[in-house]
Design an enzyme around this catalytic site. Structure first.
Site, PDB file in Angstrom:
ATOM      1  N   ASP A  72       0.815  -1.201   0.000  1.00  0.00           N
ATOM      2  CA  ASP A  72       0.000   0.000   0.000  1.00  0.00           C
ATOM      3  C   ASP A  72       0.855   1.260   0.000  1.00  0.00           C
ATOM      4  OD1 ASP A  72       0.893  -0.123   2.719  1.00  0.00           O
ATOM      5  OD2 ASP A  72      -0.874  -1.317   3.171  1.00  0.00           O
ATOM      6  N   ASP A 135      -8.283  -4.084  14.074  1.00  0.00           N
ATOM      7  CA  ASP A 135      -9.608  -4.459  13.575  1.00  0.00           C
ATOM      8  C   ASP A 135      -9.538  -5.570  12.528  1.00  0.00           C
ATOM      9  OD1 ASP A 135      -8.519  -3.115  11.443  1.00  0.00           O
ATOM     10  OD2 ASP A 135     -10.054  -1.537  11.349  1.00  0.00           O
ATOM     11  N   HIS A 137      -7.751  -5.709   9.728  1.00  0.00           N
ATOM     12  CA  HIS A 137      -7.581  -5.378   8.308  1.00  0.00           C
ATOM     13  C   HIS A 137      -6.177  -5.721   7.841  1.00  0.00           C
ATOM     14  CE1 HIS A 137      -5.935  -1.409   9.811  1.00  0.00           C
ATOM     15  NE2 HIS A 137      -5.116  -1.601   8.782  1.00  0.00           N
ATOM     16  N   GLU A 142      -9.926  -2.428   4.985  1.00  0.00           N
ATOM     17  CA  GLU A 142     -10.538  -2.271   6.301  1.00  0.00           C
ATOM     18  C   GLU A 142     -11.877  -2.991   6.378  1.00  0.00           C
ATOM     19  OE1 GLU A 142     -10.117   2.069   6.443  1.00  0.00           O
ATOM     20  OE2 GLU A 142      -8.494   1.735   7.864  1.00  0.00           O
TER      21      GLU A 142
END
Length: 273
Positions: A72, A135, A137, A142
């Protein structure tokens, strides 16, 4: 899926780095057939990169025939700088073999499409290394991201923006609100996926990934469907797992090491005899 549990972050980093070293060396890459490695940024892989640099300096590993693709990019400079600072400038990787999404591209959708095409041109990714957020991801996929998603422009959740502020002098106003990221489907296309999970704050995500079903609200759980998935975690990350789950995976390692013999088992868990 294989789960390897180590004592702490340092032990996790050392184990994963040694695994990557051994996979590259076993692959025996050449200019015509390079080892294609997917890499993350963030705090999780820093220890892995430190050990990979050590292996290079000790003559145990070369990156000359390794091609990398980063997961990313949320800032034109930050992740490029991160990768060169922690890994690339310390090893013998060829600059033309480093691929990082360009957040300054004139057409971001086209940039994402070309990134996917480059991976295919190299024959696909051999191993994708990843970390996760609390979380669950993976990359910037996400909660709620499609499990078949490809490389794309992604709006970031507030918690991710807040977490990334550590790369911007803890000034949340400086953190980009959008990022370029490989998709869950992109990661799953790799021939092997290896994930690092450390810390008690990521224990709920590990529990969701290991003990519950595939769920797009915990995108790392998609690796349950991958034929060659490896998770290396520390003891703190197992705090939300059932005791019997932890005992099961530790017993598997015991059987491999003490009953079958580690020398009789391949890197990816296949029996050699």
């Amino acid at each position: 899926m294989r789960l390897v549990i180590r004592q702490d972050y340092d032990a996790v980093s050392e184990h994963m780095a040694a695994y990557i070293r051994d996979r590259i060396n076993e692959f025996n890459p050449t200019p015509e057939k390079p080892f294609v490695l997917g890499l993350p940024t963030g705090s999780s892989p820093v220890g892995v990169y430190k050990n990979l640099v050590k292996y290079y300096q000790n003559g145990e590993l070369s990156f000359k025939n390794v091609v990398t693709f980063n997961m990313d990019e949320d800032h034109p400079e930050s992740y490029h700088s991160f990768m060169w600072h922690h890994l690339f400038k310390h090893v013998d990787i060829l600059p033309q073999n480093v691929h990082i999404l360009n957040g300054n591209a004139e057409n971001l959708d086209d940039e994402c499409k070309k990134f996917e095409e480059k991976m295919k041109a190299f024959g696909g990714v051999e191993l994708f290394l990843g970390g996760i957020g609390p979380d669950g991801h993976i990359a910037f996929n996400e909660p709620g991201s499609s499990l078949s998603s490809r490389t794309r422009v992604k709006t970031l959740a507030y918690d991710t923006i807040l977490a990334n502020s550590r790369f911007f002098d803890n000034d949340i106003s400086k953190v980009p609100r959008m990022a370029l990221t490989v998709g869950v489907g992109t990661v799953m296309d790799a021939r092997e996926v290896a994930i690092i999970i450390t810390g008690a704050h990521k224990a709920p995500a590990l529990a969701k990934c290991i003990e519950e079903g595939v769920n797009h609200m915990w995108t790392v759980s998609a690796i349950q469907l991958h034929p060659k998935a490896l998770i290396v975690c520390d003891e703190d990350a197992t705090l939300e797992l059932h005791v019997k789950t932890v005992k099961y995976f530790k017993s598997i390692e015991h059987v491999v090491n003490d009953l079958i013999g580690a020398e009789n088992v391949g890197l990816q868990g296949n029996v050699l005899y």
